[in-house]
Design a protein around this motif. Structure first.
Motif, PDB file in Angstrom:
ATOM      1  N   LYS A  49     -17.650  13.941   5.697  1.00 42.36           N
ATOM      2  CA  LYS A  49     -17.099  13.064   6.738  1.00 42.36           C
ATOM      3  C   LYS A  49     -18.217  12.455   7.577  1.00 42.36           C
ATOM      4  O   LYS A  49     -18.152  11.277   7.962  1.00 42.36           O
ATOM      5  CB  LYS A  49     -16.115  13.842   7.616  1.00 42.36           C
ATOM      6  CG  LYS A  49     -14.789  14.124   6.918  1.00 42.36           C
ATOM      7  CD  LYS A  49     -13.817  14.835   7.845  1.00 42.36           C
ATOM      8  CE  LYS A  49     -12.457  15.007   7.170  1.00 42.36           C
ATOM      9  NZ  LYS A  49     -11.485  15.700   8.057  1.00 42.36           N
ATOM     10  N   THR A  54     -16.599   8.864   8.688  1.00 42.77           N
ATOM     11  CA  THR A  54     -15.227   9.101   9.141  1.00 42.77           C
ATOM     12  C   THR A  54     -15.181  10.096  10.300  1.00 42.77           C
ATOM     13  O   THR A  54     -14.156  10.227  10.962  1.00 42.77           O
ATOM     14  CB  THR A  54     -14.331   9.592   7.987  1.00 42.77           C
ATOM     15  OG1 THR A  54     -14.942  10.723   7.361  1.00 42.77           O
ATOM     16  CG2 THR A  54     -14.152   8.505   6.952  1.00 42.77           C
ATOM     17  N   PRO A  86     -11.756  11.473  -0.622  1.00 44.94           N
ATOM     18  CA  PRO A  86     -11.479  12.680   0.157  1.00 44.94           C
ATOM     19  C   PRO A  86     -10.671  13.701  -0.618  1.00 44.94           C
ATOM     20  O   PRO A  86     -10.029  13.388  -1.623  1.00 44.94           O
ATOM     21  CB  PRO A  86     -10.699  12.148   1.358  1.00 44.94           C
ATOM     22  CG  PRO A  86     -10.027  10.919   0.847  1.00 44.94           C
ATOM     23  CD  PRO A  86     -10.971  10.315  -0.164  1.00 44.94           C
ATOM     24  N   GLY A  88      -7.596  15.756  -1.481  1.00 44.45           N
ATOM     25  CA  GLY A  88      -6.197  15.349  -1.379  1.00 44.45           C
ATOM     26  C   GLY A  88      -5.948  13.917  -1.804  1.00 44.45           C
ATOM     27  O   GLY A  88      -4.821  13.427  -1.763  1.00 44.45           O
ATOM     28  N   ARG A  89      -7.022  13.198  -2.182  1.00 43.00           N
ATOM     29  CA  ARG A  89      -6.958  11.887  -2.835  1.00 43.00           C
ATOM     30  C   ARG A  89      -6.573  10.747  -1.906  1.00 43.00           C
ATOM     31  O   ARG A  89      -7.199   9.700  -1.907  1.00 43.00           O
ATOM     32  CB  ARG A  89      -6.028  11.942  -4.052  1.00 43.00           C
ATOM     33  CG  ARG A  89      -6.463  12.978  -5.074  1.00 43.00           C
ATOM     34  CD  ARG A  89      -5.547  13.059  -6.248  1.00 43.00           C
ATOM     35  NE  ARG A  89      -4.340  13.835  -6.051  1.00 43.00           N
ATOM     36  CZ  ARG A  89      -4.279  15.155  -6.137  1.00 43.00           C
ATOM     37  NH1 ARG A  89      -5.350  15.859  -6.404  1.00 43.00           N
ATOM     38  NH2 ARG A  89      -3.139  15.783  -5.972  1.00 43.00           N
ATOM     39  N   GLU A  90      -5.486  10.903  -1.119  1.00 44.49           N
ATOM     40  CA  GLU A  90      -5.090   9.884  -0.134  1.00 44.49           C
ATOM     41  C   GLU A  90      -4.879   8.498  -0.746  1.00 44.49           C
ATOM     42  O   GLU A  90      -5.284   7.483  -0.195  1.00 44.49           O
ATOM     43  CB  GLU A  90      -6.105   9.824   1.018  1.00 44.49           C
ATOM     44  CG  GLU A  90      -6.145  11.112   1.820  1.00 44.49           C
ATOM     45  CD  GLU A  90      -7.057  11.050   3.033  1.00 44.49           C
ATOM     46  OE1 GLU A  90      -7.515   9.953   3.386  1.00 44.49           O
ATOM     47  OE2 GLU A  90      -7.322  12.114   3.614  1.00 44.49           O
ATOM     48  N   PHE A  92      -2.133   5.495  -1.893  1.00 44.58           N
ATOM     49  CA  PHE A  92      -0.926   4.986  -1.234  1.00 44.58           C
ATOM     50  C   PHE A  92       0.254   5.141  -2.200  1.00 44.58           C
ATOM     51  O   PHE A  92       0.331   4.427  -3.204  1.00 44.58           O
ATOM     52  CB  PHE A  92      -1.121   3.520  -0.855  1.00 44.58           C
ATOM     53  CG  PHE A  92      -2.220   3.307   0.152  1.00 44.58           C
ATOM     54  CD1 PHE A  92      -1.996   3.547   1.506  1.00 44.58           C
ATOM     55  CD2 PHE A  92      -3.484   2.900  -0.252  1.00 44.58           C
ATOM     56  CE1 PHE A  92      -3.009   3.367   2.434  1.00 44.58           C
ATOM     57  CE2 PHE A  92      -4.496   2.713   0.665  1.00 44.58           C
ATOM     58  CZ  PHE A  92      -4.262   2.954   2.015  1.00 44.58           C
ATOM     59  N   ASN A 100      -3.230  -0.249  -5.231  1.00 38.87           N
ATOM     60  CA  ASN A 100      -4.131   0.793  -4.752  1.00 38.87           C
ATOM     61  C   ASN A 100      -5.584   0.437  -5.047  1.00 38.87           C
ATOM     62  O   ASN A 100      -6.458   0.572  -4.193  1.00 38.87           O
ATOM     63  CB  ASN A 100      -3.789   2.146  -5.387  1.00 38.87           C
ATOM     64  CG  ASN A 100      -2.835   2.978  -4.563  1.00 38.87           C
ATOM     65  OD1 ASN A 100      -3.229   3.659  -3.621  1.00 38.87           O
ATOM     66  ND2 ASN A 100      -1.557   2.917  -4.928  1.00 38.87           N
ATOM     67  N   GLN A 142      -3.563  10.626 -10.143  1.00 40.81           N
ATOM     68  CA  GLN A 142      -3.866  10.161  -8.790  1.00 40.81           C
ATOM     69  C   GLN A 142      -5.345  10.366  -8.463  1.00 40.81           C
ATOM     70  O   GLN A 142      -5.961   9.530  -7.791  1.00 40.81           O
ATOM     71  CB  GLN A 142      -3.003  10.898  -7.764  1.00 40.81           C
ATOM     72  CG  GLN A 142      -1.548  10.490  -7.783  1.00 40.81           C
ATOM     73  CD  GLN A 142      -0.728  11.215  -6.728  1.00 40.81           C
ATOM     74  OE1 GLN A 142      -1.263  11.905  -5.869  1.00 40.81           O
ATOM     75  NE2 GLN A 142       0.590  11.076  -6.793  1.00 40.81           N
ATOM     76  N   ALA A 146      -7.973   7.542  -7.378  1.00 39.76           N
ATOM     77  CA  ALA A 146      -8.779   7.612  -6.154  1.00 39.76           C
ATOM     78  C   ALA A 146     -10.259   7.361  -6.454  1.00 39.76           C
ATOM     79  O   ALA A 146     -10.951   6.658  -5.705  1.00 39.76           O
ATOM     80  CB  ALA A 146      -8.590   8.968  -5.480  1.00 39.76           C
TER      81      ALA A 146
END
Length: 235
Positions: A49, A54, A86, A88-90, A92, A100, A142, A146
């Motif tokens: 991060k 971030t 990140p 957890g992939r995040e 949409f 995406n 996913q 990402a």
């Protein structure tokens, strides 16, 4: 290090009054995978991060491709070539795979806002699923999406946080092959945070082990025995 893309020295980071990172120093070179390892809660995600912008660092020096970085936003760093995938992939979930991928265009000049063919060479399944919603993909698909979205930005520095977490073995293998291909290109530094020891050990050119927000071990592959590294990340 002449081919160093990332250099950080004495990096510190706080969440409120709590110090999470305490004097982290490390480098990541082009054409190499630098693995950041350690048990849960030692600061690995916080380090990514800080590098991605971030979460603002509290102190220390940060140099990207020879340029000193200070108080720069995550968006500015993305435009400078830092891509962060990140934990957890995040992705949409209600956007299609194509949409995406196109969210990666935001930090690119208009002339580069297209999906390179290489994305589908690396992740063929995404070409089949361009019209499918992100939320309808499996966890492994996913994760591929990402990483592909990050690569759309043409990064110089790719940050991957636990890409194998909750992923089926065949896709873990595919992701490992993609990382090897990206390393082979030689124009990108890759920082990989990973708990899956065999995956990390197979890919790593350098290993940085954190313990309580500090660097416990920093060594090149080949200079450290597998058993010693395993012991260092298991305590």
């Amino acid at each position: 290090m002449a081919d160093s893309m990332l250099e950080i020295k004495d990096l510190t980071l706080h969440y409120g009054g709590s110090q999470i990172l305490n004097g982290i120093s490390m480098t990541a070179a082009k054409g190499e995978v630098t693995c950041v390892m350690g048990t849960n809660g030692v600061g690995k995600t916080s380090l990514l991060k800080a590098i991605s912008g971030t979460h603002a660092k509290s102190g220390g020096d940060y140099t990207l491709d020879g340029q000193q970085i200070d108080r720069v936003s995550a968006n500015d760093l993305a435009q400078m070539g830092v891509a962060y995938v990140p934990q957890g992939r995040e992705i949409f979930p209600f956007l299609t795979v194509r949409e995406n991928l196109e969210t990666g265009f935001a930090c690119l000049p208009r002339s580069e806002r297209y999906i390179p063919d290489e994305i589908f060479d690396l992740f063929p399944i995404l070409k089949e699923f361009l019209a499918r919603r992100g939320g309808d993909l499996s966890g492994g698909q996913q994760q591929q999406l990402a990483i592909a979205r990050a690569l759309i930005t043409r990064p110089k520095l790719l940050l991957l946080d636990e890409p194998t977490e909750g992923i089926q073995p065949n896709i873990i293998k595919q992701i490992g092959e993609v990382i090897k291909l990206l390393r082979l290109r030689g124009d990108m530094a890759i920082v990989l945070v990973e708990q899956f020891f065999d995956f990390a050990f197979d890919l790593g050119d350098r290993f940085v082990v954190l313990e309580r927000g500090q660097v416990k071990l920093n060594d090149r592959a080949g200079a450290i025995a597998r058993e010693k590294l395993h012991a260092a990340v298991s305590v």
